[in-house]
Motif scaffolding. Structure first.
Motif, short mmCIF file in Angstrom:
data_model
loop_
_atom_site.label_atom_id
_atom_site.label_comp_id
_atom_site.label_asym_id
_atom_site.label_seq_id
_atom_site.Cartn_x
_atom_site.Cartn_y
_atom_site.Cartn_z
N ASP A 106 39.38 41.36 37.50
CA ASP A 106 38.98 40.00 37.88
C ASP A 106 39.69 39.55 39.15
OD1 ASP A 106 37.29 39.87 35.69
OD2 ASP A 106 38.65 38.63 34.49
N ARG A 107 40.99 39.81 39.24
CA ARG A 107 41.77 39.43 40.43
C ARG A 107 41.28 40.20 41.65
NH1 ARG A 107 43.59 35.12 41.56
NH2 ARG A 107 44.96 36.09 43.04
N ALA A 108 40.98 41.48 41.49
CA ALA A 108 40.48 42.27 42.61
C ALA A 108 39.15 41.72 43.11
CB ALA A 108 40.34 43.74 42.20
N ALA A 120 39.76 38.53 45.07
CA ALA A 120 40.31 38.83 46.39
C ALA A 120 39.23 39.35 47.33
CB ALA A 120 41.45 39.84 46.27
N ARG A 121 38.37 40.19 46.80
CA ARG A 121 37.30 40.78 47.61
C ARG A 121 36.31 39.71 48.08
NH1 ARG A 121 36.69 45.48 45.10
NH2 ARG A 121 35.86 44.45 43.27
N SER A 122 36.06 38.72 47.23
CA SER A 122 35.09 37.69 47.59
C SER A 122 35.74 36.50 48.31
CB SER A 122 34.37 37.18 46.33
OG SER A 122 35.27 36.48 45.49
N MET A 168 45.53 33.58 52.58
CA MET A 168 46.05 34.44 51.53
C MET A 168 45.78 33.79 50.17
SD MET A 168 49.86 35.95 51.14
CE MET A 168 50.72 35.00 49.92
N ASN A 169 45.32 34.58 49.23
CA ASN A 169 45.08 34.08 47.88
C ASN A 169 46.39 34.04 47.10
OD1 ASN A 169 42.35 33.92 48.28
ND2 ASN A 169 41.95 35.97 47.56
N ALA A 170 46.59 32.97 46.37
CA ALA A 170 47.80 32.82 45.57
C ALA A 170 47.58 33.44 44.19
CB ALA A 170 48.15 31.35 45.44
#
Length: 53
Positions: free
Chosen positions: A41-43, A46-48, A1-3
């Protein structure tokens, strides 16, 4: 999970609470485009599969 960093979490919260990116930006003292860019940018991160600011 990304923080999420604290700033990104606050942006997300304010957008959800206010119902719009523009209202959240005004409340936080940012431009609408800055808030939108941060979300995009956050999306992308998360995608990468990357985490980070």
């Amino acid at each position: 999970m990304n923080a999420f960093d604290a700033g990104a979490l606050r942006l997300f919260h304010e957008v959800a609470e206010s119902g719009s990116i523009t209202a959240a930006a005004e409340l936080l003292g940012y431009t609408q485009s800055a808030v939108s860019r941060r979300g995009l940018d956050r999306a992308e991160q998360a995608r990468s599969g990357r985490s980070g600011p």
